[in-house]
Design an enzyme around this catalytic site. Structure first.
Site, mmCIF file in Angstrom:
data_model
loop_
_atom_site.group_PDB
_atom_site.id
_atom_site.type_symbol
_atom_site.label_atom_id
_atom_site.label_comp_id
_atom_site.label_asym_id
_atom_site.label_seq_id
_atom_site.Cartn_x
_atom_site.Cartn_y
_atom_site.Cartn_z
ATOM 1 N N ARG A 1 35.531 39.724 43.796
ATOM 2 C CA ARG A 1 35.649 41.024 43.123
ATOM 3 C C ARG A 1 34.432 41.867 43.480
ATOM 4 N NH1 ARG A 1 38.652 39.701 37.402
ATOM 5 N NH2 ARG A 1 40.203 38.374 38.374
ATOM 6 N N GLU B 1 32.969 44.206 42.200
ATOM 7 C CA GLU B 1 32.447 44.990 41.077
ATOM 8 C C GLU B 1 30.947 45.170 41.290
ATOM 9 O OE1 GLU B 1 33.608 42.109 38.242
ATOM 10 O OE2 GLU B 1 35.678 42.839 38.110
ATOM 11 N N ARG C 1 27.325 37.618 33.176
ATOM 12 C CA ARG C 1 28.604 36.920 33.061
ATOM 13 C C ARG C 1 29.570 37.178 34.213
ATOM 14 N NH1 ARG C 1 30.466 38.505 27.556
ATOM 15 N NH2 ARG C 1 32.462 39.279 28.122
ATOM 16 N N HIS C 2 29.126 37.927 35.205
ATOM 17 C CA HIS C 2 29.980 38.212 36.354
ATOM 18 C C HIS C 2 29.335 37.772 37.662
ATOM 19 C CE1 HIS C 2 31.548 41.164 33.396
ATOM 20 N NE2 HIS C 2 32.702 40.821 33.942
ATOM 21 N N GLU D 1 34.739 35.551 26.882
ATOM 22 C CA GLU D 1 36.104 35.374 27.412
ATOM 23 C C GLU D 1 36.078 34.321 28.507
ATOM 24 O OE1 GLU D 1 38.209 38.875 29.106
ATOM 25 O OE2 GLU D 1 39.015 37.453 30.561
ATOM 26 N N SER E 1 42.273 34.663 30.704
ATOM 27 C CA SER E 1 43.267 35.684 30.386
ATOM 28 C C SER E 1 44.609 35.201 30.880
ATOM 29 C CB SER E 1 42.958 36.999 31.097
ATOM 30 O OG SER E 1 41.902 37.650 30.467
ATOM 31 N N ARG F 1 32.575 30.711 34.518
ATOM 32 C CA ARG F 1 32.533 31.294 33.178
ATOM 33 C C ARG F 1 32.721 30.196 32.126
ATOM 34 N NH1 ARG F 1 34.142 36.357 31.220
ATOM 35 N NH2 ARG F 1 33.319 37.382 33.066
#
Ligand code: ATP
Ligand code: MG
Length: 428
Positions: free
Chosen positions: A213, A215, A221-222, A351, A354, A402
């Site tokens: 990703r 981002e 957390r990423h 989290e 999902s 995670r």
């Protein structure tokens, strides 16, 4: 004849031939000590013979050595030594590979000298020699192993999905472009669409895959490259697969408890098997607002909200289900005009997963894509796959790093990734 190597934890009686790293050195006037470390443990070796003092003087921390010696009874107090009842009286030392001055210490004696994470990651291959750091990855290995075991027991098939894709599988997240011969392609941000296509044929599928990703944020957390552990199941709705998630996490944690006792002790952790709590999105927002959260109906949960829920329900997998359609990806099934069959699972204040029921009807898929300002033409192949008899189906995804972070209470997700890739880091 080649000497037969014995591992530290297997030593019974002498003479022995050991190979490993110099974990620590102690130089007293008349006697010298080496703590020798191998994959199985740490043992104290003593050098009493003056003829060996010269060899000893050449040793440096983390040098790789081969030693021969006798096994003597002992009572060792050093906490890091794993064989406290014996020591090795060295009769020969060979340096296999001498270590240069270490850029970071493997054994941090003084609690105040804690190397900062960024420097540790610069020298990650040394950092992962630390017993506590290793413990994280032994546990992570157990997580992946038991994840697979859980789904094998439940008769799922493990599939392999492509990592190079032609177009985005979800809106929102940025993708890393790849030059694919004459075409522009991307690194997969999720196996989502492919595991669905597999599930409408195989019914029960699972996969463990890397995802990328692009981002730009830099958070604790990423990561920009992470691993996902996924499942997807036909003839199942969101609640059916939440039950699988609950049972899978409980199984993984009970296996970690059973098989990683030494590692948990090193990390001073005791893991409880979590209970499950199911809350709708609406209930969650009301509960959060009662507990001083500023999050409004229609908004995503903030990291602080996840912390509040964690305080209210510790040692619990919190399932927040029935999210608004507009907060969930286009492939999540709309139960009605407002509410979707999407859910998130929170654990340890964050989290970890999902999932949801997916859209298996082409017309609804096209409508959902348009609502999310995505172009159905880019998803033609995917949409068309549902035209030949596709059962309703559901699934979820756990982020491996995670989950490791949540389970072990790590401050930073990078601690749970062997060689992290983030906004700044592409090496080592
Ligand atoms: P978040 O809201 O935490 O950014 P997300 O909702 O964007 O995550 P999903 O698409 O739901 O992420 O991905 C499934 C799971 O993968 C997440 O629940 C999380 O455990 C993990 N995950 C997602 N993004 C990342 C990331 N950038 N780095 C590491 N793990 C991630
Ligand atoms: Mg999510």
């Amino acid at each position: 004849m080649k000497n037969k190597r014995v591992y530290v934890n297997e030593i019974k009686k002498g003479p022995v031939f050991l190979q490993g790293w110099v974990h620590e050195l102690r130089d007293l006037a008349k006697v010298k000590f080496i703590l020798l470390r191998d994959v199985s443990g740490i043992i104290q070796c003593v050098v009493k013979d003056k003829k060996l003092f010269k060899d000893f003087s050449k040793l440096t921390l983390e040098s790789v050595v081969a030693v021969k010696g006798k096994v003597n009874a002992a009572k060792i107090k050093s906490p890091e030594v794993t064989r406290k009842e014996i020591e090795i009286e060295i009769t020969n030392i060979d340096i296999i590979n001498k270590a240069e001055q270490l850029p970071i210490l493997v054994v941090e004696k003084d609690k105040t000298i804690k190397t900062d994470l960024s420097k540790r990651l610069d020298y990650r291959s040394l950092d992962i020699r630390k017993q506590k750091v290793k413990a994280i990855f032994y546990i992570q290995s157990e997580i992946v192993h038991t994840f697979r075991e859980f789904f094998k027991k439940n008769k799922f098939v493990e599939i392999q999905t492509p990592c190079i894709i032609a177009s985005a599988s979800e809106g929102g997240t940025a993708l890393f472009p790849v030059q694919y011969f004459e075409k522009k392609a991307f690194l997969a941000q999720s196996p989502q669409l492919y595991k669905q296509l597999a599930a409408i044929s195989f019914e029960k599928v699972t996969c463990v895959v890397p995802v990328w990703r692009a981002e730009k944020h830099n958070t604790v957390r990423h990561l920009n490259e992470s691993r996902q552990m996924d499942m997807e199941m036909a003839f199942a709705d969101d609640f059916d697969v939440m039950k699988y998630l609950e049972a899978c996490i409980q199984f993984m944690i009970s296996e970690v408890n059973k098989n990683c006792k030494k590692e948990l002790e090193l990390l001073s952790l005791k893991l409880k098997i979590p209970k499950a709590k199911y809350l709708s999105y609406d209930e969650t927002i009301k509960l959060l607002q009662k507990n001083k959260s500023k999050t409004k109906q229609g908004e995503d949960l903030a990291p602080e909200d996840e912390k509040i829920l964690y305080k209210l329900y510790p040692d619990t997998i919190i399932f927040v289900h029935s999210w608004p359609n507009k907060l969930k990806p286009f492939y999540i099934w709309p139960k009605d005009k407002k509410v979707s069959a999407g859910f998130d699972a929170l654990y340890g204040g964050i989290e970890i997963s999902s999932g949801g029921q997916r859209v298996h009807v082409p017309e609804i898929l096209i409508k959902r894509l348009k609502e999310q300002r995505l172009n159905p033409a880019n998803f033609k192949h995917y949409i068309d796959s549902f035209r030949f008899g596709a059962p309703y189906h559901s699934g979820w995804s756990i982020g491996l790093e995670r989950f490791t972070m949540a389970l072990l209470g790590l401050d930073n997700i990078r601690e749970g990734c062997l060689f992290p890739r983030d906004r700044e880091r592409l090496t080592p």
